[in-house]
Motif scaffolding. Structure first.
Motif, PDB file in Angstrom:
ATOM      1  N   ALA A   1      14.218   0.996  -9.520  1.00  0.00           N
ATOM      2  CA  ALA A   1      13.819   1.527  -8.212  1.00  0.00           C
ATOM      3  C   ALA A   1      12.950   2.776  -8.348  1.00  0.00           C
ATOM      4  N   LEU A   2      13.279   3.625  -9.290  1.00  0.00           N
ATOM      5  CA  LEU A   2      12.519   4.863  -9.445  1.00  0.00           C
ATOM      6  C   LEU A   2      11.245   4.675 -10.257  1.00  0.00           C
TER       7      LEU A   2
ATOM      8  N   SER B   1       3.469   0.909 -10.971  1.00  0.00           N
ATOM      9  CA  SER B   1       2.386   0.202 -10.280  1.00  0.00           C
ATOM     10  C   SER B   1       1.156   1.089 -10.129  1.00  0.00           C
ATOM     11  N   VAL B   2       1.352   2.374  -9.867  1.00  0.00           N
ATOM     12  CA  VAL B   2       0.209   3.288  -9.772  1.00  0.00           C
ATOM     13  C   VAL B   2      -0.452   3.445 -11.140  1.00  0.00           C
ATOM     14  N   PHE B   3       0.359   3.565 -12.179  1.00  0.00           N
ATOM     15  CA  PHE B   3      -0.152   3.710 -13.540  1.00  0.00           C
ATOM     16  C   PHE B   3      -1.004   2.513 -13.942  1.00  0.00           C
ATOM     17  N   LEU B   4      -0.518   1.304 -13.677  1.00  0.00           N
ATOM     18  CA  LEU B   4      -1.293   0.114 -14.034  1.00  0.00           C
ATOM     19  C   LEU B   4      -2.503  -0.078 -13.127  1.00  0.00           C
TER      20      LEU B   4
ATOM     21  N   ARG C   1       0.802  -1.226   0.000  1.00  0.00           N
ATOM     22  CA  ARG C   1       0.000   0.000   0.000  1.00  0.00           C
ATOM     23  C   ARG C   1       0.829   1.267   0.000  1.00  0.00           C
ATOM     24  N   SER C   2       2.026   1.238   0.512  1.00  0.00           N
ATOM     25  CA  SER C   2       2.865   2.428   0.575  1.00  0.00           C
ATOM     26  C   SER C   2       3.541   2.666  -0.770  1.00  0.00           C
ATOM     27  N   PHE C   3       3.447   3.886  -1.261  1.00  0.00           N
ATOM     28  CA  PHE C   3       4.056   4.247  -2.542  1.00  0.00           C
ATOM     29  C   PHE C   3       5.573   4.135  -2.480  1.00  0.00           C
ATOM     30  N   TYR C   4       6.164   4.610  -1.401  1.00  0.00           N
ATOM     31  CA  TYR C   4       7.626   4.638  -1.298  1.00  0.00           C
ATOM     32  C   TYR C   4       8.225   3.270  -0.986  1.00  0.00           C
ATOM     33  N   ALA C   5       7.444   2.368  -0.439  1.00  0.00           N
ATOM     34  CA  ALA C   5       7.953   1.017  -0.172  1.00  0.00           C
ATOM     35  C   ALA C   5       8.164   0.233  -1.465  1.00  0.00           C
ATOM     36  N   GLN C   6       7.578   0.681  -2.561  1.00  0.00           N
ATOM     37  CA  GLN C   6       7.721  -0.013  -3.833  1.00  0.00           C
ATOM     38  C   GLN C   6       9.085   0.207  -4.471  1.00  0.00           C
ATOM     39  N   ILE C   7       9.895   1.079  -3.876  1.00  0.00           N
ATOM     40  CA  ILE C   7      11.258   1.286  -4.350  1.00  0.00           C
ATOM     41  C   ILE C   7      12.085   0.019  -4.127  1.00  0.00           C
TER      42      ILE C   7
END
Length: 166
Positions: free
Chosen positions: A131-132, A138-141, A80-86
């Motif tokens: 990483a970037l 993931s948000v785009f898809l 759920r966290s945007f920054y954890a997807q790095i």
């Protein structure tokens, strides 16, 4: 997945290294599970290798590492966290860099009989771009998945192989 592969090939022809195909495999494996994506991922990895003119499918073996990492991240990761997807983006980029490094070593040893000089900058570009790019990817898809009423990335950890999204 086909669009990711085409965009990655186009960017590679411009000299920009991004692991879009591996990121796509990671995303769809995490959302739909490995059983539903193994055939598509394997076929696209072989097609990608043929598009690059490689005669040994290194990506086919590396796709299974990415799929295993997606299964682990699905169970233990923070979706759920945007920054954890790095973190998974960097790991997928590192796996893509490992795949390219193995191919460079294989070709140099098979043709020259020794390890030839190569640049590390494309390999580092793969890791950093993964990483970037993965949080944005993931948000785009997920936006498309929401509009089409498909499963979404941030809710994938609630799903097992037999459950429905809801």
């Amino acid at each position: 997945m086909f669009l990711s592969m085409g965009l990655e090939l186009w960017l590679a022809s411009l000299g920009i290294c991004m692991p879009l195909t591996f990121l796509c495999v990671f995303y769809f494996t995490l959302v739909y599970g490995w059983r539903r994506t193994v055939l598509y991922s394997s076929a696209y990895s072989v097609l990608f290798e043929l598009s690059l003119g490689r005669h040994f499918p290194f990506m086919l073996f590396v796709v299974f590492l990415v799929m295993g990492g997606a299964s682990i991240w699905r169970r233990y990761g923070n979706l759920r966290s945007f920054y954890a997807q790095i973190v998974p983006g960097f790991c997928v980029g590192a796996v893509a860099a490992l795949s390219n490094l193995l191919y460079i070593v294989y070709v140099s040893v098979m043709q020259a009989g020794r390890l030839c000089n190569f640049s590390l900058s494309p390999l580092l570009m793969l890791m950093l771009s993964g990483a970037l790019l993965f949080p944005v990817y993931s948000v785009f898809l997920d936006v498309f998945a929401y509009r089409l009423n498909y499963r979404r990335y941030r809710f994938a950890y609630n799903l097992d192989e037999g459950e429905q999204d809801g």
